[in-house]
Scaffold this motif. Structure first.
Motif, PDB file in Angstrom:
ATOM      1  N   GLY A  72     -19.675  -8.626 -13.093  1.00  7.38           N
ATOM      2  CA  GLY A  72     -18.461  -9.085 -12.433  1.00  7.38           C
ATOM      3  C   GLY A  72     -17.700 -10.090 -13.281  1.00  7.38           C
ATOM      4  O   GLY A  72     -16.471 -10.020 -13.395  1.00  7.38           O
ATOM      5  N   GLN A  75     -16.015  -8.286 -16.148  1.00  8.18           N
ATOM      6  CA  GLN A  75     -14.823  -7.560 -15.721  1.00  8.18           C
ATOM      7  C   GLN A  75     -13.651  -8.527 -15.508  1.00  8.18           C
ATOM      8  O   GLN A  75     -12.522  -8.235 -15.906  1.00  8.18           O
ATOM      9  CB  GLN A  75     -15.119  -6.801 -14.424  1.00  8.18           C
ATOM     10  N   GLU A 148     -20.805   4.203 -11.500  1.00  8.41           N
ATOM     11  CA  GLU A 148     -19.795   3.313 -12.065  1.00  8.41           C
ATOM     12  C   GLU A 148     -19.695   3.456 -13.585  1.00  8.41           C
ATOM     13  O   GLU A 148     -18.599   3.476 -14.150  1.00  8.41           O
ATOM     14  CB  GLU A 148     -20.153   1.868 -11.705  1.00  8.41           C
ATOM     15  N   GLU A 152     -16.395   4.623 -15.798  1.00  3.63           N
ATOM     16  CA  GLU A 152     -15.800   3.800 -16.850  1.00  3.63           C
ATOM     17  C   GLU A 152     -15.594   4.625 -18.118  1.00  3.63           C
ATOM     18  O   GLU A 152     -14.553   4.522 -18.781  1.00  3.63           O
ATOM     19  CB  GLU A 152     -16.695   2.594 -17.135  1.00  3.63           C
ATOM     20  N   TYR A 182     -10.382   1.039 -16.703  1.00 10.66           N
ATOM     21  CA  TYR A 182     -10.741   0.265 -15.517  1.00 10.66           C
ATOM     22  C   TYR A 182     -11.703   1.044 -14.618  1.00 10.66           C
ATOM     23  O   TYR A 182     -12.144   0.531 -13.596  1.00 10.66           O
ATOM     24  CB  TYR A 182      -9.485  -0.110 -14.729  1.00 10.66           C
ATOM     25  N   GLU A 184     -13.316   2.834 -11.825  1.00  9.75           N
ATOM     26  CA  GLU A 184     -13.006   2.879 -10.389  1.00  9.75           C
ATOM     27  C   GLU A 184     -12.610   1.522  -9.834  1.00  9.75           C
ATOM     28  O   GLU A 184     -12.409   1.376  -8.628  1.00  9.75           O
ATOM     29  CB  GLU A 184     -14.235   3.391  -9.623  1.00  9.75           C
ATOM     30  N   SER A 185     -12.489   0.484 -10.699  1.00 10.07           N
ATOM     31  CA  SER A 185     -12.361  -0.896 -10.235  1.00 10.07           C
ATOM     32  C   SER A 185     -10.973  -1.269  -9.727  1.00 10.07           C
ATOM     33  O   SER A 185     -10.825  -2.293  -9.062  1.00 10.07           O
ATOM     34  CB  SER A 185     -12.764  -1.864 -11.357  1.00 10.07           C
ATOM     35  N   LYS A 186      -9.925  -0.481 -10.037  1.00  8.29           N
ATOM     36  CA  LYS A 186      -8.568  -0.844  -9.611  1.00  8.29           C
ATOM     37  C   LYS A 186      -7.889   0.342  -8.909  1.00  8.29           C
ATOM     38  O   LYS A 186      -6.903   0.882  -9.405  1.00  8.29           O
ATOM     39  CB  LYS A 186      -7.740  -1.300 -10.815  1.00  8.29           C
TER      40      LYS A 186
END
Length: 209
Positions: A72, A75, A148, A152, A182, A184-186
């Motif tokens: 985290g 990121q 994840e 990426e 990014y 799946e983070s945004k």
């Protein structure tokens, strides 16, 4: 003489029998004591093993928590660094988004479709006509299906495919193009429906001056 000899012999046998019983009883007692001792040692060993297993689980959980926190933080640092680089390069001119409402990004694939190429061609043609020295930041995004780490890589592959097309087809200098994933983070929306997931599978081209 015979009448005296027989009782003595019987008495000797009786005494021998008593001695044998005592010996067997003593041996059995010692064996039982050893068994009890071994049982106690086994119980102690099992208790130590249980405590070790609990400790291992605690260490494993702490390690996983540390890994998640580190990911985290990394990121967040990446986002801040990207924003700082944008500010250093200059202002944002405009954005071109290649998503499933305009083009097609198949699930788990990174090919640039003909529809995406047409949008890129249109954007690049305008920049060529104006002869503007600009920078590009190409962002790869995915939906939340799959692991994840895989998403990426997939986001990076999609952004890289767009970068390669811009370079090979339009001669854009690679040192003016930055690729970032990014994953799946945004997301632009939740991933609860097929249409929403399609919107999240996208490549965003940021044009900066």
């Amino acid at each position: 003489m015979k009448s005296l000899f027989v009782p003595v012999l019987v008495a000797g046998v009786a005494l021998s029998g008593c001695a044998t019983k005592k010996f067997v009883s003593r041996e059995v007692g010692e064996v039982n004591q050893k068994v009890d001792t071994l049982s106690a040692e086994v119980e102690k060993t099992q208790e130590r093993v249980k405590r070790s297993e609990v400790r291992i689980d605690e260490v494993s959980q702490q390690a996983q928590s540390g890994i998640n926190e580190a990911k985290g933080s990394a990121q967040q640092a990446l986002v801040k660094a990207t924003e700082a680089e944008k500010a250093a390069k200059g202002k944002l001119i405009y954005t071109v988004t290649l998503s499933n409402d305009k083009v097609t990004f198949p699930v788990n694939r990174a090919e640039v479709s003909d529809e995406a190429k047409a949008l890129i061609d249109e954007a690049i043609a305008q920049l060529k006509a104006e002869n503007r020295g600009v920078y590009f930041e190409i962002e790869g995004h995915t939906d939340a299906t799959g692991p994840e780490e895989f998403n990426e890589r997939l986001g990076h592959d999609r952004a890289l495919a767009v970068r390669n097309y811009m370079h090979d087809q339009h001669g854009m200098a690679l040192n003016r193009i930055e690729v970032i994933s990014y994953g799946e983070s945004k997301p632009v929306t939740d991933n609860k429906s097929r249409d929403n997931r399609a919107q999240n599978r996208r490549v965003v081209i940021q044009v900066l001056e």
